[in-house]
Design a protein around this motif. Structure first.
Motif, PDB file in Angstrom:
ATOM      1  N   SER A 114       0.826  -1.206   0.000  1.00 27.34           N
ATOM      2  CA  SER A 114       0.000   0.000   0.000  1.00 27.34           C
ATOM      3  C   SER A 114       0.861   1.257   0.000  1.00 27.34           C
ATOM      4  O   SER A 114       0.472   2.285  -0.554  1.00 27.34           O
ATOM      5  CB  SER A 114      -0.963  -0.007   1.186  1.00 27.34           C
ATOM      6  OG  SER A 114      -0.261  -0.135   2.395  1.00 27.34           O
ATOM      7  N   GLY A 165       1.928   1.788  -3.613  1.00 27.88           N
ATOM      8  CA  GLY A 165       0.774   2.306  -4.345  1.00 27.88           C
ATOM      9  C   GLY A 165       0.514   3.763  -4.043  1.00 27.88           C
ATOM     10  O   GLY A 165       0.266   4.572  -4.947  1.00 27.88           O
ATOM     11  N   ALA A 166       0.585   4.138  -2.751  1.00 27.09           N
ATOM     12  CA  ALA A 166       0.363   5.532  -2.366  1.00 27.09           C
ATOM     13  C   ALA A 166       1.453   6.432  -2.929  1.00 27.09           C
ATOM     14  O   ALA A 166       1.167   7.528  -3.436  1.00 27.09           O
ATOM     15  CB  ALA A 166       0.309   5.651  -0.846  1.00 27.09           C
ATOM     16  N   THR A 181       0.808   6.862  -6.633  1.00 21.18           N
ATOM     17  CA  THR A 181      -0.405   7.638  -6.888  1.00 21.18           C
ATOM     18  C   THR A 181      -0.167   9.130  -6.694  1.00 21.18           C
ATOM     19  O   THR A 181      -0.707   9.948  -7.425  1.00 21.18           O
ATOM     20  CB  THR A 181      -1.540   7.156  -5.966  1.00 21.18           C
ATOM     21  OG1 THR A 181      -1.765   5.772  -6.211  1.00 21.18           O
ATOM     22  CG2 THR A 181      -2.821   7.920  -6.215  1.00 21.18           C
ATOM     23  N   GLU A 188      -2.813  -6.280  -0.157  1.00 22.80           N
ATOM     24  CA  GLU A 188      -2.413  -4.882  -0.217  1.00 22.80           C
ATOM     25  C   GLU A 188      -1.535  -4.562  -1.417  1.00 22.80           C
ATOM     26  O   GLU A 188      -1.450  -3.415  -1.826  1.00 22.80           O
ATOM     27  CB  GLU A 188      -1.649  -4.481   1.059  1.00 22.80           C
ATOM     28  CG  GLU A 188      -2.475  -4.548   2.315  1.00 22.80           C
ATOM     29  CD  GLU A 188      -2.624  -5.963   2.872  1.00 22.80           C
ATOM     30  OE1 GLU A 188      -1.836  -6.860   2.503  1.00 22.80           O
ATOM     31  OE2 GLU A 188      -3.551  -6.192   3.661  1.00 22.80           O
ATOM     32  N   GLY A 189      -0.885  -5.561  -1.967  1.00 25.47           N
ATOM     33  CA  GLY A 189       0.114  -5.300  -3.001  1.00 25.47           C
ATOM     34  C   GLY A 189      -0.285  -5.559  -4.440  1.00 25.47           C
ATOM     35  O   GLY A 189       0.343  -5.042  -5.360  1.00 25.47           O
ATOM     36  N   SER A 197      -0.948  -2.484  -6.462  1.00 22.93           N
ATOM     37  CA  SER A 197       0.297  -1.736  -6.662  1.00 22.93           C
ATOM     38  C   SER A 197       1.162  -2.400  -7.728  1.00 22.93           C
ATOM     39  O   SER A 197       1.785  -1.718  -8.540  1.00 22.93           O
ATOM     40  CB  SER A 197       1.082  -1.641  -5.352  1.00 22.93           C
ATOM     41  OG  SER A 197       0.330  -0.945  -4.387  1.00 22.93           O
TER      42      SER A 197
END
Length: 124
Positions: free
Chosen positions: A5, A8-9, A12, A41-42, A45
């Motif tokens: 996560s 990904g954050a 983003t 969570e991955g 991503s």
């Protein structure tokens, strides 16, 4: 893989150039990308990493991941990742991930509809 996560954050919220560098850093180590792709969570991503890479790098990364297809298919989120590669990157764009067992039906496990690219939209 812890950090799915976070990656990904970071991607983003990064500028496009930085997003590409993050994607390249993650894709450089296929074991990290494989670990991301197999977690709740991955997996999103990992898909974002692939979507961000230029086409030639996408193909090279997909080719590497295709060597680990058994490991991906062994996990719920790995299967979801594989199905989404097929949908998001385009049918045939990553041929190692074409999933004949999923064509012509809805893959409810993956929440995506996978169609045979040879079928028209009005085919049964």
């Amino acid at each position: 893989a812890a950090g799915g996560s976070i990656i990904g954050a970071a991607m983003t919220h990064a500028a496009p150039k930085d997003m590409l560098w993050i994607a390249r850093a993650v894709a450089q180590d296929l074991q990290i990308l494989l670990a991301l792709a197999r977690t709740k969570e991955g997996h999103a991503s990992a898909l974002l990493v692939l979507q961000t890479l230029p086409r030639r790098e996408q193909e090279r990364t997909c080719a590497g991941l295709s060597q680990c297809l058994d490991k991906l298919k062994a996990s719920k989120f790995g299967r979801k990742f594989v199905a989404r590669i097929y949908i998001v990157l385009g049918q045939g764009q990553c041929p190692a991930f074409d999933l004949p067992e999923c064509t012509r039906r809805v893959c409810t496990d993956f929440d995506v509809e996978v169609r045979d690219p040879g079928l028209s939209s009005d085919s049964p």
